[in-house]
Design an enzyme around this catalytic site. Structure first.
Site, PDB file in Angstrom:
ATOM      1  N   THR A 111       8.658  76.828-116.215  1.00 46.38           N
ATOM      2  CA  THR A 111       9.981  76.971-116.832  1.00 46.38           C
ATOM      3  C   THR A 111      10.244  78.407-117.277  1.00 46.38           C
ATOM      4  OG1 THR A 111       9.200  76.506-119.076  1.00 46.38           O
ATOM      5  CG2 THR A 111       9.844  74.606-117.718  1.00 46.38           C
ATOM      6  N   CYS A 112      11.528  78.670-117.515  1.00 47.00           N
ATOM      7  CA  CYS A 112      11.944  79.996-117.968  1.00 47.00           C
ATOM      8  C   CYS A 112      11.830  80.083-119.476  1.00 47.00           C
ATOM      9  CB  CYS A 112      13.385  80.267-117.549  1.00 47.00           C
ATOM     10  SG  CYS A 112      13.571  80.306-115.780  1.00 47.00           S
ATOM     11  N   ASP A 113      10.654  79.822-120.002  1.00 48.06           N
ATOM     12  CA  ASP A 113      10.450  79.906-121.439  1.00 48.06           C
ATOM     13  C   ASP A 113       9.127  80.597-121.696  1.00 48.06           C
ATOM     14  OD1 ASP A 113       9.762  79.265-124.213  1.00 48.06           O
ATOM     15  OD2 ASP A 113      11.472  77.898-124.114  1.00 48.06           O
ATOM     16  N   ASN A 153      15.215  72.799-118.180  1.00 45.64           N
ATOM     17  CA  ASN A 153      15.345  73.611-116.952  1.00 45.64           C
ATOM     18  C   ASN A 153      15.673  72.746-115.725  1.00 45.64           C
ATOM     19  OD1 ASN A 153      13.199  76.572-117.088  1.00 45.64           O
ATOM     20  ND2 ASN A 153      14.470  75.665-118.666  1.00 45.64           N
TER      21      ASN A 153
END
Ligand code: PLP
Length: 376
Positions: free
Chosen positions: A323-325, A366
């Site tokens: 994920t974009c975290d 996401n």
């Protein structure tokens, strides 16, 4: 990994990430624990893995069930588990949920505060209640200490108060912390419990039950003692503190029953370096903290990983989710090595992932779907 799971993965292409659970191991773990603590009634902690096939196997083996919410209670009832086999073990309950559980026949409830016992007195008159005492969970990889339980002197007053409110002060519970690697912790907790029993006896209240909680481990990176060792330590401690007047005993295993029964099949999405002389490769899997592995928080639970190139030369890695975290990094400090031949598209298995994974996975963060699950 069990032979049954290995065969399943060889014969089926599962869309990853996917948890595959061998129900024979669920049964085996249950029976092993039942044999190790023969005097205790087992209440499986439903939150560890509430899948219907898991509940079904345990129901048929005679297990009872510890629940954390009215929803888990409904779930158990819907799977032909009678209310006399269910405890409402959360110490943080809405009064309407206590009333709903009581109306459905549940008669065993936990508490650790004055306000909670007031709710129980109103919504579950006459029910058996037990007080959870605070316990410092030294030796546990996933502690459950600060948020739950109360001091011994407060517990004595609350149990006395329970009686005044028309409840049945049934006993005491504690949890030594999840993934407890030190079987001696139960001895410490039982020593405190016995003191509480004595105090209450002096006040004319005979407590009848000790709930020994969960804490039985799964096999992650670190070796752990066998279930039998835990059973021996616990039974010895119970006898040491209670002598011939043994109370009724309850254990509430979650991880110890479900953990080792499942593996998560994952896939390598990307392998990269952040600069040309980087010491570590970044390996991104298609599962991360949000996809079902939040117990990697602070690298607390260290899962064993299996790749197709194990045994060949390996190098240091940072393992992360897709994920974009920024927090979605699984392991950076725990010294994980993975084979240098590992390639994008390779399957990687996360072992002993049967507990605290599927229900921990986010719903669509996401856009990723919740963790898939198969029970064989
Ligand atoms: C979570 C929980 C358990 C299960 O703990 P494990 O360490 O997974 O065995 C048992 N009892 C209570 C009250 C819990 O909250």
């Amino acid at each position: 990994m069990s032979r049954k799971i290995a065969r399943y993965l060889a014969e089926h292409t599962v869309e990853t990430p996917c948890l595959v659970v061998d129900l024979d191991i669920i049964a085996q773990n249950y029976k092993r624990l039942a044999k190790a603590v023969p005097l205790a009634r087992i209440f499986y902690a439903v939150k560890a893995n509430p899948a219907a096939p898991v509940l079904g196997v345990l129901r048929d083996l005679g297990s009872n069930f510890d629940t954390a919410s009215i929803y888990e209670i409904e779930h158990c009832l819907a799977h032909n588990i009678g209310p006399e086999r269910i405890s409402f073990g959360s110490t943080i309950k809405k009064e309407c949920d206590i009333a709903a559980a009581f109306a459905r026949g549940v008669r065993l409830f936990a508490f650790d505060s004055e306000a909670e016992i007031q709710k129980l007195g109103r919504a579950a008159p006459g029910a058996q209640v037990f007080c959870r005492i605070y316990f410092e969970s030294a030796g546990a990889d996933w502690p459950l200490s600060k948020k739950f339980g109360c001091s011994l002197d407060m517990a004595a007053d609350l149990l006395t108060r329970a009686k005044e409110l028309g409840l049945d002060p049934h006993g005491v519970s504690f949890h030594v912390g999840s993934q407890q690697t030190d079987p001696a912790q139960w001895d410490l907790a039982l020593g405190k419990t016995k003191m509480l029993f004595t105090t209450l006896q002096e006040r004319g209240i005979d407590l009848k039950m000790v709930n020994l909680g969960g804490g039985f481990p799964a096999r992650y990176r670190k070796r752990i003692p066998g279930t039998e060792t835990y059973g021996e330590a616990i039974m010895k401690a119970v006898t040491k503190h209670f002598g011939n007047e043994l109370p009724a005993l309850i254990v509430e295993p979650g991880r110890g029953v479900a953990g080792d029964a499942g593996i998560i099949q994952t896939e390598v999405v990307l392998i990269s370096q952040k600069d040309y002389d980087a010491k570590k490769r970044w390996v991104y899997l298609d599962i991360g903290k949000f996809g079902g592995l939040p117990e990697t928080m602070d690298e607390a639970i260290k899962y064993r990983l299996v790749t197709p190139h194990d045994g060949k030369p390996a190098g240091k890695v940072i393992i992360a989710g897709p994920t974009c975290d920024e927090v979605d990094v699984l392991y950076e400090k725990s010294g994980y090595d993975l084979p240098l031949d590992l390639a994008v598209g390779d399957k990687v298995q996360v072992l002993s992932a049967g507990a605290y994974t599927t229900t921990y996975s986010s719903v669509g963060f996401n856009g990723f779907p919740p963790l898939r699950e198969v029970y064989i």
